[in-house]
Scaffold this active site. Structure first.
Site, mmCIF file in Angstrom:
data_model
loop_
_atom_site.group_PDB
_atom_site.id
_atom_site.type_symbol
_atom_site.label_atom_id
_atom_site.label_comp_id
_atom_site.label_asym_id
_atom_site.label_seq_id
_atom_site.Cartn_x
_atom_site.Cartn_y
_atom_site.Cartn_z
ATOM 1 C CE LYS A 39 31.023 35.334 17.546
ATOM 2 N NZ LYS A 39 30.898 36.624 18.247
ATOM 3 C CG ASP A 51 32.393 34.563 21.310
ATOM 4 O OD1 ASP A 51 33.292 34.647 22.167
ATOM 5 O OD2 ASP A 51 32.223 35.430 20.426
#
Length: 225
Positions: A39, A51
């Site tokens: 990420k 995420d």
């Protein structure tokens, strides 16, 4: 392998790039590719990137050492805002070389890195650099995630034309069915995007995905091999 890192971006936030990144990693892993996700920067979070956690869930994996030491997401900020503002609120400035060095470290241990961005292409990283600038500078091939929400046609075509203007490599346009509010708009948008890609980007793929079901897996493999 064409590139050891592929950048996955989107036309906006909340379009589905996190799900697509995780699903693509899951599929590539099933094909014997030693893949990891990264990420670029995470905001609205404290600790390990939300995420990254979602990527691992989709891949059917536990958090690894690179997740725990921050290599897969070197910048995490608490305030849910654009990266430059979230960093400023914590008295920091995002140094893109730290992110790049983290990617290089991952490339040493994996065959492929799927690097998920933050928001859309023109999101500012700091006062001088946008996500688009970074992708162009590092010459990463990219996948653009879109969907059929109202306004997505304009956002998608503007993003694609910007990619073309910067002479960047668009591997694929990934069309997400999730959160579509109208079947009519979905089908029309899909047709428009498919035709646009066929005419203007014939060497790029048009890929459809529905939640956790990825369509035409052979196309996904062609995206990165």
């Amino acid at each position: 392998m064409k590139s050891k890192t592929i950048f996955i971006t989107a036309i906006d936030t909340s379009v589905g790039k996190t799900y697509y990144t995780g699903l693509l990693a899951k599929y590539l892993k099933s094909q014997g590719i030693n893949v990891i996700t990264q990420k670029f920067v995470q905001t609205g979070c404290d600790g390990i990137s939300d995420d990254i956690i979602e990527h691992r869930r989709l891949m059917g994996e536990s958090l690894n050492e690179f997740d725990k030491d921050g290599t897969t997401c070197p910048y995490v900020f608490k305030y849910p805002a654009s990266p430059h503002l979230a960093a400023e609120l914590e008295g920091k400035i995002i140094d893109t070389e730290i992110i790049f060095n983290s990617t290089k470290k991952l490339e040493e241990s994996f065959d492929l890195v799927l690097l998920e961005g933050a928001g859309g292409l023109m999101v500012p990283i700091n006062e001088n650099t946008t996500i688009l600038d970074y992708i162009e500078e590092k010459r990463y091939p990219l996948i653009l995630v879109t969907n059929a929400k109202l306004g997505s046609i304009n956002h998608t075509l503007l993003s694609i034309e910007t990619i073309r203007y910067r002479n960047m490599k668009l591997l694929a346009l990934a069309f997400n069915y999730f959160n579509s509010e109208s079947e009519l708009i979905l089908e029309n948008s899909k047709k428009l995007f498919r035709n646009y890609m066929k005419v203007n980007f014939p060497s790029s793929l048009f890929i459809e995905f529905k939640g956790e079901i990825v369509e035409d897996e052979n196309q996904l493999l062609k995206t990165v091999l």
